[in-house]
Design a protein around this motif. Sequence first.
Motif, PDB file in Angstrom:
ATOM      1  N   VAL A   1      13.495 -10.450   1.866  1.00 64.48           N
ATOM      2  CA  VAL A   1      14.245 -10.005   0.685  1.00 64.48           C
ATOM      3  C   VAL A   1      13.509 -10.492  -0.562  1.00 64.48           C
ATOM      4  CG1 VAL A   1      16.424 -10.206  -0.569  1.00 64.48           C
ATOM      5  CG2 VAL A   1      16.421 -10.013   1.932  1.00 64.48           C
TER       6      VAL A   1
ATOM      7  N   VAL B   1      21.756  -6.245   0.114  1.00 60.51           N
ATOM      8  CA  VAL B   1      21.080  -5.070   0.667  1.00 60.51           C
ATOM      9  C   VAL B   1      22.155  -4.057   1.023  1.00 60.51           C
ATOM     10  CG1 VAL B   1      19.729  -4.146   2.590  1.00 60.51           C
ATOM     11  CG2 VAL B   1      19.101  -6.343   1.563  1.00 60.51           C
TER      12      VAL B   1
ATOM     13  N   ALA C   1      17.320  -3.237  -1.445  1.00 63.13           N
ATOM     14  CA  ALA C   1      17.653  -4.570  -1.941  1.00 63.13           C
ATOM     15  C   ALA C   1      17.825  -4.501  -3.446  1.00 63.13           C
ATOM     16  CB  ALA C   1      16.554  -5.559  -1.574  1.00 63.13           C
TER      17      ALA C   1
ATOM     18  N   SER D   1      16.236  -8.820   5.569  1.00 64.86           N
ATOM     19  CA  SER D   1      17.222  -7.754   5.566  1.00 64.86           C
ATOM     20  C   SER D   1      17.718  -7.467   6.976  1.00 64.86           C
ATOM     21  CB  SER D   1      16.620  -6.474   4.976  1.00 64.86           C
ATOM     22  OG  SER D   1      17.551  -5.409   5.041  1.00 64.86           O
TER      23      SER D   1
END
Length: 428
Positions: free
Chosen positions: A119, A126, A70, A64
């Motif tokens: 992630v 995100v 997310a 991220s």
Amino acid sequence: MSDAKPTAGAGRAPMMPMEEALERLLSQVTVLGRTESVSTPLARGRVLAADLVSPLDVPPYDNSAMDGYAMRAADVAAHAAARGGEGAVLPVSQRVPAGSVPKPLEPGTAARIFTGATVPEGADAVLMQEQCEAIADPAGSGLGQVRINGPLTPGLHIRRRGEDLRVGQPVLTAGTRLNAASLGLAATAGAAALTVAARPRVALFSTGDELVLPGEPLGPGQIYNSNRTTLHALLLAMGCEVRDLGIVPDSLDATRAALRDAARDADLILSSGGVSVGEEDHLKPALEHEGRLDLWQIAIKPGKPLAFGEVTTGGGRTWFIGLPGNPVSSFVTFLLFVRPVLLRMQGASQLAPRGLQLAAEFTWTKADKRREFLRAKLSDAGGLQLFGNQSSGVMSSAAWADGLIDLPPGSTVQPGQLLRFLPFHDLF
């Protein structure tokens, strides 16, 4: 430190263009070939001797770029549609700090995530926390919910695996002179140490009975030896090991002895002063006894006289460069000629400085037949200001300046004219 001009004569050779002199130097000097391994944080300014290839993907996983949530973009679109176009609200199924290993994302949920964190599998976007609203669970338990208040598209704020480096990709190539950014890139690829060219060994001395070391009292007709300090600092900036032989007296025997001493363990002997043909300039006959010497008159200002040769006593060969004695001449000719020679010895791929095109903020009417290197400073407006006294004996011009203006032969300058500028921060 005599820079006396040789007596003019009908058979005197014309001055040599700078490019020709530099080509002659670089065609004779070879790469030393010695290498060593240096800890990456300590390799600034060194020349890389072997390609660095990445052993991993960087980043090694999708991560991220933001603190946020997310989620799947399709889930958000579906939930928003089900709510009649209002912002989607998703339950938060897990919390993912950097350094943790997340579980696959449960369908229809979001994961609280932080910058640099992996992630979760299944998430494709995100959304930054500033575009989200955290909602507590009605029962006051669990990780709550999140209201989506911003637009979401697949790939948003995700740094993909390998987007910086791929396994097997060249990270840095041999010949690169390493700076802080390149060392950071090497560390990114996991390199704890780098193979670099060994430091060139340079023996340094000055000639002249008129020279006195700073701190000692000046006698009649004497001056302080500034070149020793200037050249020593420049050599260190170029990554050299320096052996300082001090001041050599103005005699043939002393000069020959200094050359033999310097040649014992040096790759290059560098001197200042004594490169003209006056009666007290002994380098020429000394080099002719101990090896060979070429005396060149270069078509530049400052710094016309330059000596290049080699000391061959003892069966080996040590290169020699003799710079003029005037302090600005010595300084400028080091940057123009010694710097590229030292880079060549270390196997650097980029030898020539990269000039900038900047506008003059001055008038220059004294056109010279030689190529001139004027000391100049950058103004707050980004133009070039000129030091008032461009004499080769005025070292304050170099200390004041930010770099050199490379002025072609026969040139005058008017305000606003674009000039080639060589910044000192790129030269040493």
